[in-house]
Design a protein around this motif. Sequence first.
Motif: not given
Length: 396
Positions: A291-297, A343-360
């Motif tokens: 996760v640190q690598q994704m944040i850094a990238d 990457r941000s969606l990946q870090i957030c996992g299932s929350l990222g692909v849900s409609g609860d936040i706007l990453l999708g």
Amino acid sequence: MGIDLTPEPVVDDLVRRTAEFVRETVIPIEERCQGVARSEEIRTELQWAAKEAGVFAPHVGAEFGGHGLDMRGRAAVFEEAGYSLLGPLALNIAAPDEGNMHMLEAIATAEQKDRYLRPLASGEIRSCFAMTEPAPGAGSDPSALTTRAEKTPGGWRIDGRKWFITGADGASFAICMARTSGEPGDNGGATMFLIDAGNPGMKKVRHIETLDESLYGGHAELVFDGCMVGDETVLGQVDEGFRYAQVRLGPARMTHCMRWLGIARRAHDIAVGRAAERRLFGSRLAELGMVQQMIADNEIDIAAARGLILRACWELDQGRSAAQATSIAKTFCAEAVWRVVDRSLQICGSLGVSGDILLGRFLREVRPFRIYDGPSETHRWAIARRAVRHHERTTQ
């Protein structure tokens, strides 16, 4: 020659006020409508609020109610506006209106500015830019232009088909590119025309369903069938349309980059916040190496994109063509923004692909940018060709 990256105090203040406005006013509306403004009521609400906050129309001159920022000044303000999908709409800097305003301010006659630019800059009306055509017409290669304008007594008759015309639904006028001489494949011979929406020869055929939905007015297919216009509708000079298009296209590519960089930052901020609080396997996500690598990238991609944008904007402000700089910046930014949001969606996992936040929603919106304003492959071809030409000129 060095480039001073320090914003002027007036720009710095506008950046701060834009950031506050987007977070306090725009994002709550964005979350309410899931990033898509489908009504004039929402557009009017947003733009009225931006005027009240003093952040409206940062790009046009004071004569037309704006702040008159140069390209470097726009970079920081547009990025802050882009922190929300609806921020550019609120500030009246969304595509295609923003690019059309830029071109009208540079090219239009005084009468055309009063009739088209002034109400466009104030948000009273919207516009579209009709250049792209179905294959084999103009697309990545504008010289393939097939729409024709034939001279008539006192005016012109325009015939052709355009598609993927952003913002066409509800636009008060179109800037239409048509061939006035030569044949498809010729580099010259195009002319721009200002065509009012009520012209019976210009018809909207359909909405084109696309991955993205946040660009106001969508993407439409238009048909010009015996579209009669007067000589006064010519924008600039006859047969000079391709040259004039460069006044719009280079800066418009950069303003697209600025806006999408804002949404990349937003996605990254969401992901960092999630990583800082979410605990898995006995530690916070932010303490896990992958996760640190994704944040850094993400940090690297955002910083590099911003630097390339500023370099290209500096060249544009110097009056250079900046063709190579804008192609490099556009290609890198389009791909970097996608990587950051993904990457941000990946870090957030299932929350990222849900409609609860706007990453999708963000992911769907940024993906087409690798195609819009020239696909990455077309820009890479042009970048390489310029590099070879430069080598040949400097080694002979």
